[in-house]
Scaffold this active site. Structure first.
Site, PDB file in Angstrom:
ATOM      1  N   ARG A  96       0.852  -1.191   0.000  1.00  0.00           N
ATOM      2  CA  ARG A  96       0.000   0.000   0.000  1.00  0.00           C
ATOM      3  C   ARG A  96       0.884   1.237   0.000  1.00  0.00           C
ATOM      4  O   ARG A  96       1.975   1.240   0.585  1.00  0.00           O
ATOM      5  CB  ARG A  96      -0.910   0.023   1.232  1.00  0.00           C
ATOM      6  CG  ARG A  96      -2.024  -1.019   1.200  1.00  0.00           C
ATOM      7  CD  ARG A  96      -3.082  -0.685   0.158  1.00  0.00           C
ATOM      8  NE  ARG A  96      -4.207  -1.612   0.171  1.00  0.00           N
ATOM      9  CZ  ARG A  96      -4.310  -2.691  -0.605  1.00  0.00           C
ATOM     10  NH1 ARG A  96      -3.333  -2.985  -1.451  1.00  0.00           N
ATOM     11  NH2 ARG A  96      -5.377  -3.474  -0.545  1.00  0.00           N
TER      12      ARG A  96
ATOM     13  N   HIS B  25      -0.411   0.501 -10.128  1.00  0.00           N
ATOM     14  CA  HIS B  25      -1.111  -0.463  -9.264  1.00  0.00           C
ATOM     15  C   HIS B  25      -1.578  -1.661 -10.096  1.00  0.00           C
ATOM     16  O   HIS B  25      -2.768  -2.024 -10.108  1.00  0.00           O
ATOM     17  CB  HIS B  25      -2.299   0.195  -8.563  1.00  0.00           C
ATOM     18  CG  HIS B  25      -2.684  -0.516  -7.292  1.00  0.00           C
ATOM     19  ND1 HIS B  25      -3.191   0.134  -6.204  1.00  0.00           N
ATOM     20  CD2 HIS B  25      -2.631  -1.831  -6.935  1.00  0.00           C
ATOM     21  CE1 HIS B  25      -3.434  -0.733  -5.229  1.00  0.00           C
ATOM     22  NE2 HIS B  25      -3.104  -1.936  -5.655  1.00  0.00           N
TER      23      HIS B  25
END
Length: 308
Positions: free
Chosen positions: A223, A271
């Site tokens: 993250r 991502h």
């Protein structure tokens, strides 16, 4: 009764179709257009609006649309009496390993160095480092981390693993929470696969970077909030870190004026390291729905207090 898909900013249709393909009897609705919110027992969510789940009076299970649950738990109004489950997808682990192994090879074979030399038309070969002489440290040894660590050592890297509690993994030297400094001090390439919790937020910062071997590299696929961005830029400027491959960011999409875009020592990807395929996980979602309805033991239930 009913399943609701709640995923603002994502396309819910592949998930709805995948669940119906598994079991045509399922009543699958999509937020915010549910016919009868008071009938919903199971919510399949990604980054739901804060407070929304309190409106589902019959809710009995909350399921993440991915392996992580931090997007769920950041909702301060999340009902504490309702179990939270996550998805475990074998194809997700394979995809993650392929991304990390490619990034590790990128640094191990000096492709980051040659990219910078190309920009300067600098024809200067270097003696290639050996896979066997490269130590990769994997932070986080859940199902994804254990799979990645095992596969990395199978292709010849020396692999270390670090987790809250020490785990036993064949071929991997492992460390417990209190051994972080010993673990970090050996990692030529540091991979972050940690869950995002209060304890791990900001863990990739100056204190940790200063304990890495000189010119170590960072790969963050967990993250964005694990990383202190200013500390990374400083470590790269000082030469404490040689480079970084980043797939996750505090703000996504990464703003166009962000310094990471143009930094010669940072590789940015959007991502994409590992993306859940709805068709691959629909069976386990439907199975958890049936277990919930029958009062059975749910699969992959999360310890909400720990955050994973």
């Amino acid at each position: 009764m009913t399943i609701s898909i709640v995923c603002p900013g994502r396309d819910p249709e592949p998930w709805r179709l995948a669940l119906k393909q598994v079991d045509r009897s399922l009543d699958v609705q999509v937020w915010p257009h549910e016919r009868a919110r008071e009938e919903i027992e199971f919510a399949l969510c990604w980054d739901q609006p804060e407070g929304l789940l309190r409106d589902y009076a019959q809710l009995k299970c909350i399921c993440s649309m991915g392996a992580g649950v931090d997007h769920l738990l950041k909702d301060r109004t999340l009902p504490h009496n309702i179990p939270v489950v996550r998805i475990v997808d074998p194809s997700l682990a394979k995809s993650m390993f392929e991304y990390i192994s490619a990034a590790a090879r990128y640094f191990q074979r000096d492709l980051d160095v040659y990219s910078r030399q190309q920009a300067q038309m600098d024809w200067r070969p270097h003696s290639p480092g050996l896979v066997a002489g490269t130590t990769i440290g994997v932070m986080g040894l859940g199902k994804l981390g254990e799979y990645v660590a095992t596969r990395l050592q199978e292709i010849g890297f020396r692999v270390l693993g670090w987790s809250r509690e020490r785990k036993i993994i064949d071929g991997v030297t492992t460390y417990a929470q209190q051994q972080l400094h010993e673990f970090v001090s050996q990692a030529d390439i540091l991979v972050c696969l940690l869950p995002l919790t209060h304890q791990t937020r900001g863990i990739l910062g100056e204190s940790l970077f200063s304990r890495l071997p000189a010119s170590a590299c960072l790969i963050n696929v967990a993250r964005g909030e694990h990383l202190v961005e200013a500390d990374l830029l400083a470590a790269l400027e000082l030469g404490q870190l040689r480079g970084a491959c980043l797939d996750v960011f505090t703000q996504e999409p990464l703003p166009q004026d962000h310094p990471f875009w143009h930094h010669e020592k940072i590789l940015v990807t959007p991502h994409c390291a590992s993306v859940t395929d709805p068709a691959a996980v629909a069976v386990q979602i439907a199975q958890n729905y049936r277990l919930m309805r029958s009062g059975g033991v749910l699969m992959n239930e999360v310890n909400v207090d720990r955050g994973y």
